[in-house]
Design a protein around this motif. Sequence first.
Motif, PDB file in Angstrom:
ATOM      1  N   GLY A  25       0.797  -1.220   0.000  1.00 31.09           N
ATOM      2  CA  GLY A  25       0.000   0.000   0.000  1.00 31.09           C
ATOM      3  C   GLY A  25       0.825   1.264   0.000  1.00 31.09           C
ATOM      4  O   GLY A  25       0.276   2.372   0.050  1.00 31.09           O
ATOM      5  N   HIS A  26       2.147   1.138  -0.086  1.00 33.02           N
ATOM      6  CA  HIS A  26       3.031   2.299  -0.144  1.00 33.02           C
ATOM      7  C   HIS A  26       2.964   2.925  -1.537  1.00 33.02           C
ATOM      8  O   HIS A  26       3.035   2.229  -2.550  1.00 33.02           O
ATOM      9  CB  HIS A  26       4.467   1.869   0.175  1.00 33.02           C
ATOM     10  N   ARG A 433      -7.099   6.806   2.332  1.00 29.91           N
ATOM     11  CA  ARG A 433      -8.169   6.010   2.929  1.00 29.91           C
ATOM     12  C   ARG A 433      -9.479   6.793   3.012  1.00 29.91           C
ATOM     13  O   ARG A 433     -10.389   6.425   3.754  1.00 29.91           O
ATOM     14  CB  ARG A 433      -7.745   5.515   4.316  1.00 29.91           C
ATOM     15  N   THR A 434      -9.554   7.882   2.231  1.00 28.58           N
ATOM     16  CA  THR A 434     -10.697   8.791   2.312  1.00 28.58           C
ATOM     17  C   THR A 434     -11.327   8.984   0.934  1.00 28.58           C
ATOM     18  O   THR A 434     -10.620   9.260  -0.036  1.00 28.58           O
ATOM     19  CB  THR A 434     -10.233  10.155   2.856  1.00 28.58           C
ATOM     20  N   PRO A 435     -12.649   8.867   0.814  1.00 27.50           N
ATOM     21  CA  PRO A 435     -13.295   9.163  -0.471  1.00 27.50           C
ATOM     22  C   PRO A 435     -13.277  10.655  -0.744  1.00 27.50           C
ATOM     23  O   PRO A 435     -13.132  11.467   0.184  1.00 27.50           O
ATOM     24  CB  PRO A 435     -14.723   8.653  -0.271  1.00 27.50           C
ATOM     25  N   HIS A 436     -13.421  11.018  -2.019  1.00 27.40           N
ATOM     26  CA  HIS A 436     -13.328  12.439  -2.352  1.00 27.40           C
ATOM     27  C   HIS A 436     -14.286  12.807  -3.479  1.00 27.40           C
ATOM     28  O   HIS A 436     -14.376  12.115  -4.496  1.00 27.40           O
ATOM     29  CB  HIS A 436     -11.900  12.794  -2.783  1.00 27.40           C
ATOM     30  N   SER A 453     -13.722   9.989  -6.262  1.00 28.21           N
ATOM     31  CA  SER A 453     -12.559   9.155  -5.960  1.00 28.21           C
ATOM     32  C   SER A 453     -12.866   8.279  -4.750  1.00 28.21           C
ATOM     33  O   SER A 453     -12.979   8.792  -3.625  1.00 28.21           O
ATOM     34  CB  SER A 453     -11.337  10.020  -5.649  1.00 28.21           C
ATOM     35  N   PRO A 454     -13.035   6.970  -4.944  1.00 27.80           N
ATOM     36  CA  PRO A 454     -13.195   6.089  -3.792  1.00 27.80           C
ATOM     37  C   PRO A 454     -11.877   5.975  -3.039  1.00 27.80           C
ATOM     38  O   PRO A 454     -10.809   6.319  -3.582  1.00 27.80           O
ATOM     39  CB  PRO A 454     -13.589   4.752  -4.425  1.00 27.80           C
ATOM     40  N   PRO A 455     -11.871   5.505  -1.814  1.00 32.97           N
ATOM     41  CA  PRO A 455     -10.606   5.327  -1.091  1.00 32.97           C
ATOM     42  C   PRO A 455      -9.669   4.400  -1.858  1.00 32.97           C
ATOM     43  O   PRO A 455     -10.086   3.385  -2.407  1.00 32.97           O
ATOM     44  CB  PRO A 455     -11.035   4.710   0.235  1.00 32.97           C
ATOM     45  N   VAL A 456      -8.391   4.770  -1.902  1.00 31.96           N
ATOM     46  CA  VAL A 456      -7.387   3.941  -2.569  1.00 31.96           C
ATOM     47  C   VAL A 456      -7.011   2.755  -1.691  1.00 31.96           C
ATOM     48  O   VAL A 456      -6.738   1.661  -2.182  1.00 31.96           O
ATOM     49  CB  VAL A 456      -6.144   4.794  -2.899  1.00 31.96           C
ATOM     50  N   LEU A 457      -7.020   2.976  -0.374  1.00 30.48           N
ATOM     51  CA  LEU A 457      -6.699   1.931   0.593  1.00 30.48           C
ATOM     52  C   LEU A 457      -7.890   1.710   1.517  1.00 30.48           C
ATOM     53  O   LEU A 457      -8.677   2.650   1.758  1.00 30.48           O
ATOM     54  CB  LEU A 457      -5.469   2.320   1.415  1.00 30.48           C
ATOM     55  N   PRO A 458      -8.042   0.504   2.070  1.00 29.94           N
ATOM     56  CA  PRO A 458      -9.188   0.232   2.955  1.00 29.94           C
ATOM     57  C   PRO A 458      -9.037   0.968   4.279  1.00 29.94           C
ATOM     58  O   PRO A 458      -7.925   1.369   4.666  1.00 29.94           O
ATOM     59  CB  PRO A 458      -9.121  -1.281   3.147  1.00 29.94           C
ATOM     60  N   PRO A 459     -10.131   1.144   5.002  1.00 27.11           N
ATOM     61  CA  PRO A 459     -10.040   1.801   6.315  1.00 27.11           C
ATOM     62  C   PRO A 459      -9.223   0.965   7.291  1.00 27.11           C
ATOM     63  O   PRO A 459      -9.183  -0.263   7.207  1.00 27.11           O
ATOM     64  CB  PRO A 459     -11.504   1.919   6.758  1.00 27.11           C
TER      65      PRO A 459
END
Length: 721
Positions: A25-26, A433-436, A453-459
């Motif tokens: 996730g980096h 980890r935040t939608p936009h 933009s959905p979150p790129v990484l899960p919460p």
Amino acid sequence: MRTAHRTCPLCEAVCGLRLTLDDTGHVTSVKGDPDDPFSKGFICPKGASLGRLDEDPDRLRVPMIRKGGEWREATWEEAFQAVDQGLKDVIDTHGRQALAVYLGNPNAHSMAGALYGPPLIRALGTRNVFSASTADQMPKHVSCGLMLGDPLAIAVPDLDRTGYLLMLGANPLESNGSLCTAPDFPGRLKALRGRGGKLVVVDPRRTRTAALADEHLFVRPGTDAYLLLGIVHTLLAEDLTAVGVEVNGLEELRRLAEEFTPETVAQACGVPAGEIVRLARELAAAPTAAVYARIGTCTAEFGTVAQWLVDVVNILTGNFDRPGGVMFAKTAVENGRRRRPYTTGRWHSRVRALPEANGELPVATLADEIETPGEGQVRALVTVAGNPVLSAPNGPRLDRAFRDLDFMVCVDPYLNETTRHANVILPPPPVMRTPHYDLSLLFVAVRNYARFSPPVLPPEPGRPSEAGILARLTMIASGQGADADPDLLDEMILDRMLRKAVETPGSPVEGCEVAELRASLDGTTGAERRLDAMLRLGPYGLSLAKLLASPHGVDLGPLEPRLAEVLCTASGRVELAPPPLVEDLARLRGRLAVPPAEMVLIGRRHLRSNNSWLHNVGPLVGGSNRCTLQINPDDVTRLGLGGHALVRSAGGELVVPLEPTETIMPGVVSLPHGWGHAGSAQLVAAEHPGVSANTLTDDSVVDIPSGNAVFNGVPVTLSPV
């Protein structure tokens, strides 16, 4: 390795990004998204550093509670219980008017900030509402409200089709644009010139934008209103007008402008009378033209008058609400039309009796409300994504005032100059980890566009989303307690939205069943379902599912004339001579007899910075992104200065390193804002602390109609250290 796409949230340009992430996730790479129909691959250094910002080791990842001057980590439940108790104690003892809230600039760049800021304010039940708006763009809101009836009806230059652009107090090559959402602003300006158009920049500095222009004119800081009045005078006196919209007050405007001849205003603004006349004639003669003015003109003593005159010139030259002139964006989300007449001063601040505007009081009086005893004294403060100790006028005074609060809670990812005074800090998750979705910025876009933009990484397990934090804070503020289910807030708002829609004649869901509409909504969270509803009720028939299926964004076409849709004055016409602005002309007239200060201070933007946000990101610090005082070499010699100077104002004093440059006019010095990180817990920022320009700004001086703080044209004296 995988690729993800999202909108950059770090400035107003809303550029599309293409991110590469490894298996952990980096973020290994951030580039512009070439398939975004609006930004077309443009990226700036801020966007390229998004991964570094997200992984900043100084970001808070768990709540912090302060007891007896010592910080400790806390669980989320413990933190929300502490917030509930802290607010309850103040409300029970002093009432809700002892509460205050401050919303910082990042709320305009955040889907959660836009969705949950208004409910939070309502839940707190206080009139002590403050935000970065009164340290930035409130003059534009007030002028648009008085002229058009709606403070959000802001006409932006149709950059891609105009043939002549007059720009005042704006530097989009550094800011990427402001109150004018335009990714690749530099490219759009170059295209304007490439098609034979003309760009004229009026600014006390020869900025990067001015260097790109066909012409740059120096102007004395804070005098833009005089220059614009000289243009208005010329347009009317020489019968160069081509008004193409229904207006009231044209004859009164003619009478008001008579005494502001180019010769008269030239003495005040420093622009020769002949140049003022030429600008007016060029604007009138151009096939298409637009006047655009931004923060340098807003954060001045006559900011609202200047913003009013910008649109007056656009109207007089026939360039208002027409292609190539200034126009109104049409966003994809439902936007209920304003119905009541616009007014300011529905209530006033307790100490200085400053009027409310757009439901807010001037941040310049926040310290007064905290320090002054009596009924209604502010004793508790909620801040969301704001650092007023560095961003508000007379920051050192606010720094002292915050120490005396009974309770303070901050939603912020950092322990910074403001949040260090909090009792509780609630850190939102990182951007990845935040939608936009840009609910605020697309209202001033130069092309109609939408992108989710959905979150790129899960919460992260056990960590609430930014929306969840604000929703729970809202439930606490409304008296529901720390254990109240935040989903109830979203359901209540959704129910109200849908019921209103089905009862509104002409709505796309008029007469439908609310329960069926609710069941049809998509989204994994309450915030996403609310966005889906707003999109479905909007003018383009979009939905969350459609935007998810278009990860690069959706082009909704060029701006089109739509004044009839946004105009909501009582008369049904554009008001060219609103009484509050006519009244403020008397103050402007009186200033003509006052000699200008020998030296004045203005602000400065950096491409690799955004207020005080990004000074802890290593790749963005250094180079041109430095806290120096720009000064003309002639002033260095005249004042006998060395490498540093002692700068004094009515507000305070600073010792600042000098940067002599011919790009700034004599009699003016420039210091960037957002610095002043000495002793910061943010390690990179502490290594490059700079000084806070707002040690020098005076919180007793505001733009009268809007209450906006004055950061440009601040009288100062300089002496050797």
